[in-house]
Design a protein around this motif. Sequence first.
Motif, mmCIF file in Angstrom:
data_model
loop_
_atom_site.group_PDB
_atom_site.id
_atom_site.type_symbol
_atom_site.label_atom_id
_atom_site.label_comp_id
_atom_site.label_asym_id
_atom_site.label_seq_id
_atom_site.Cartn_x
_atom_site.Cartn_y
_atom_site.Cartn_z
ATOM 1 N N SER A 168 38.887 93.201 -4.427
ATOM 2 C CA SER A 168 39.054 93.943 -3.270
ATOM 3 C C SER A 168 37.616 94.172 -2.677
ATOM 4 O O SER A 168 36.996 94.217 -1.535
ATOM 5 C CB SER A 168 39.790 95.407 -2.993
ATOM 6 N N GLU A 169 36.756 94.785 -3.554
ATOM 7 C CA GLU A 169 35.293 94.786 -3.122
ATOM 8 C C GLU A 169 34.481 93.655 -2.957
ATOM 9 O O GLU A 169 33.763 93.683 -2.049
ATOM 10 C CB GLU A 169 34.703 95.627 -4.479
ATOM 11 N N CYS A 170 34.777 92.539 -3.890
ATOM 12 C CA CYS A 170 34.280 91.262 -3.569
ATOM 13 C C CYS A 170 34.577 90.919 -1.950
ATOM 14 O O CYS A 170 33.779 90.238 -1.364
ATOM 15 C CB CYS A 170 34.696 90.231 -4.439
ATOM 16 N N GLN A 171 36.103 91.015 -1.677
ATOM 17 C CA GLN A 171 36.429 90.447 -0.284
ATOM 18 C C GLN A 171 35.680 91.140 0.557
ATOM 19 O O GLN A 171 35.208 90.664 1.750
ATOM 20 C CB GLN A 171 37.685 90.577 -0.400
ATOM 21 N N SER A 172 35.560 92.481 0.636
ATOM 22 C CA SER A 172 34.923 93.408 1.683
ATOM 23 C C SER A 172 33.466 93.113 1.806
ATOM 24 O O SER A 172 33.105 92.969 3.055
ATOM 25 C CB SER A 172 35.066 94.840 1.199
ATOM 26 N N ALA A 173 32.818 92.649 0.737
ATOM 27 C CA ALA A 173 31.471 92.256 0.629
ATOM 28 C C ALA A 173 31.350 91.121 1.475
ATOM 29 O O ALA A 173 30.545 90.577 2.355
ATOM 30 C CB ALA A 173 30.760 91.933 -0.623
ATOM 31 N N PHE A 174 32.205 90.034 1.275
ATOM 32 C CA PHE A 174 32.104 88.857 1.835
ATOM 33 C C PHE A 174 32.551 88.817 3.379
ATOM 34 O O PHE A 174 31.933 88.044 4.104
ATOM 35 C CB PHE A 174 33.055 87.787 1.047
ATOM 36 N N THR B 163 40.274 90.820 13.529
ATOM 37 C CA THR B 163 40.450 92.332 13.247
ATOM 38 C C THR B 163 39.899 92.822 12.306
ATOM 39 O O THR B 163 39.296 93.958 12.093
ATOM 40 C CB THR B 163 41.956 92.919 13.463
ATOM 41 N N ARG B 164 39.549 92.016 11.132
ATOM 42 C CA ARG B 164 39.120 92.162 9.776
ATOM 43 C C ARG B 164 37.749 91.905 9.266
ATOM 44 O O ARG B 164 36.892 92.092 8.661
ATOM 45 C CB ARG B 164 40.057 91.940 8.787
ATOM 46 N N SER B 165 37.290 90.520 9.782
ATOM 47 C CA SER B 165 36.443 89.726 9.545
ATOM 48 C C SER B 165 35.509 89.489 10.511
ATOM 49 O O SER B 165 35.575 89.224 11.556
ATOM 50 C CB SER B 165 37.007 88.408 9.093
ATOM 51 N N ARG B 166 33.912 89.522 9.935
ATOM 52 C CA ARG B 166 33.121 89.117 10.978
ATOM 53 C C ARG B 166 32.721 87.671 10.869
ATOM 54 O O ARG B 166 31.626 87.204 11.377
ATOM 55 C CB ARG B 166 31.692 89.814 10.702
ATOM 56 N N ILE B 167 33.474 86.862 9.987
ATOM 57 C CA ILE B 167 32.892 85.586 9.849
ATOM 58 C C ILE B 167 34.183 84.616 10.233
ATOM 59 O O ILE B 167 34.527 83.726 9.456
ATOM 60 C CB ILE B 167 32.611 85.309 8.262
ATOM 61 N N VAL B 168 34.974 84.895 10.939
ATOM 62 C CA VAL B 168 36.127 84.202 11.433
ATOM 63 C C VAL B 168 35.473 82.716 11.992
ATOM 64 O O VAL B 168 34.480 82.640 12.554
ATOM 65 C CB VAL B 168 36.817 84.652 12.589
ATOM 66 N N VAL C 271 42.984 81.511 -4.338
ATOM 67 C CA VAL C 271 43.076 81.104 -2.949
ATOM 68 C C VAL C 271 43.687 81.877 -2.184
ATOM 69 O O VAL C 271 43.724 81.968 -0.931
ATOM 70 C CB VAL C 271 43.649 79.655 -2.978
ATOM 71 N N GLY C 272 44.526 82.947 -2.704
ATOM 72 C CA GLY C 272 45.426 83.721 -1.810
ATOM 73 C C GLY C 272 44.885 84.864 -1.044
ATOM 74 O O GLY C 272 45.531 85.521 -0.467
ATOM 75 N N PHE C 273 43.627 85.009 -1.313
ATOM 76 C CA PHE C 273 42.768 85.969 -0.749
ATOM 77 C C PHE C 273 42.143 85.333 0.749
ATOM 78 O O PHE C 273 41.393 86.322 1.266
ATOM 79 C CB PHE C 273 41.747 86.592 -1.593
ATOM 80 N N ALA C 274 42.624 84.288 1.082
ATOM 81 C CA ALA C 274 41.966 83.750 2.347
ATOM 82 C C ALA C 274 42.371 84.390 3.558
ATOM 83 O O ALA C 274 41.482 84.461 4.514
ATOM 84 C CB ALA C 274 42.195 82.233 2.282
ATOM 85 N N PRO C 275 43.694 84.861 3.816
ATOM 86 C CA PRO C 275 44.088 85.224 5.358
ATOM 87 C C PRO C 275 43.249 86.092 6.123
ATOM 88 O O PRO C 275 42.802 86.012 7.027
ATOM 89 C CB PRO C 275 45.447 85.494 5.141
ATOM 90 N N PRO C 276 42.672 87.359 5.313
ATOM 91 C CA PRO C 276 41.800 88.173 6.035
ATOM 92 C C PRO C 276 40.555 87.617 6.590
ATOM 93 O O PRO C 276 40.040 88.421 7.416
ATOM 94 C CB PRO C 276 41.661 89.359 5.083
ATOM 95 N N LEU C 277 40.061 86.562 5.765
ATOM 96 C CA LEU C 277 38.671 85.936 6.230
ATOM 97 C C LEU C 277 38.888 85.321 7.520
ATOM 98 O O LEU C 277 37.877 85.135 8.325
ATOM 99 C CB LEU C 277 38.561 84.941 5.240
ATOM 100 N N GLU C 278 40.233 85.038 8.144
ATOM 101 C CA GLU C 278 40.469 84.553 9.153
ATOM 102 C C GLU C 278 41.079 85.430 10.427
ATOM 103 O O GLU C 278 41.416 84.998 11.541
ATOM 104 C CB GLU C 278 41.016 83.094 9.121
ATOM 105 N N ASP C 279 41.007 86.676 9.998
ATOM 106 C CA ASP C 279 41.589 87.571 10.869
ATOM 107 C C ASP C 279 40.535 88.506 11.638
ATOM 108 O O ASP C 279 39.705 89.235 11.012
ATOM 109 C CB ASP C 279 42.385 88.562 10.061
#
Length: 441
Positions: A265-271, A293-298, A283-291
Amino acid sequence: MFDNGISRRTVLKGSLAAGALGLAGTPAFADPQWKKFAGTKLEVNLIKSPRGDVLEKYAKEFTDLTGIEVASEQIPEQQQRQKAVIELTSGKPSFDVVHLSYHVQKRQFEKAGWLADLTPFMKNPDLTAPDLTEADFSSAGLLYAKDQKGAMRSLPFSVDYWIVYWNKDLFEKKGLSYPTNFEEMVKAAEALTNPSDGTYGFVARGLRNANVPVWASFLLGYGGDFLDANGNLLTDKPEAIEGAKLYQRLLTKAAPPGVAGFNWSECQSAFLQGKVGMWLDGVGFAPPLEDPTRSRIVGKVGYGVMPTGPKAQASATFGDGIGVAAASTKKEAAYLYCQWAVSKLMGARLLQAGGGVPFRNSILNDKEVRAGVKMPAAWVEAVAGSAKVSRLGLPVVIPVTEFRDIIGTALTSTLSGGDPATELKKATEQFKPVLERSERS
């Protein structure tokens, strides 16, 4: 059969709610063999997860197809494992079908003889659709599902391959390409690191226990393994030590401050903040990266298969399966449920809903299935590519938690200056008696 053209086209074009019914409202899988056990009632024990949600959502379709009633319950993972073990040990489990976590329970279930042999069922054309073959499962899936004698003790259900998430913007600014091997990965990570502006080249789990799959990803690339053919530990051998050295280098030279306390979770937040070049995880941690509302890197995220090590390219792999209790008196009907659970239709739904990744190559390689996946095409490519180089990410032993605790402590120690060889040798000696006791019992 499970792969009826009408139902598949309906599902793969996004109309998941249409279920397994054809255009005329008749069962899309219509075939007399599926009605052989009509009137049977199955009890199914599921892990509470997106996989369990999908199975429960479409359970009525299975009943329409087979005439078999299903009563299922989803239980949180830790409690489900405990319940399954207690009931299976009793010899009279309340369930016919059980959902299991391979990377934790494989050896325990096999040693105890708790799962029925599905091999004869798979060879029986009256019970098995022709598209369900061993060859369609990834190599790691078969390693998980088969026992030491080659018998299929379960059907591989959902897999978690470890991939590299990478920030395309940061790479482009430095004129870098996605690394193809470990050496390039280290160079890229260090080139991307600039603590003065808060940018780091690499992040992965540093927290004890959670960090073992990170090291395993490197160990496998150096050609190493956890155990030899006789069950002897290899965790203090040169390949394991080299993996630990790479782990130490990346997490001390190119990772954010405090990484020794990071779980996923901390890794995901940093990324997600856009200040990390690469993140190694499942691979299952990918969806928030394309959201948005949560990601600055969509739209800026790359998805890569694990780079090649000096001896091998390997994606550390974890997963779950679904099997039939050896004590069940309804094994054939239970097998039909398991087969339905891993069918192409259900696998496509699982993938498209973002609930998991099927072990079956035919699903991952199907263009129509891919077209319905919400994640970027590069993510699906990384999944399919990882399937080809999948390797088990943990040893097949009963005390998996103790293994992760002990080896994980050694790895975390390297982040505060511990010598990788010394730490791993100490950890290996500490774990040996734990492993020996588990095999004797």
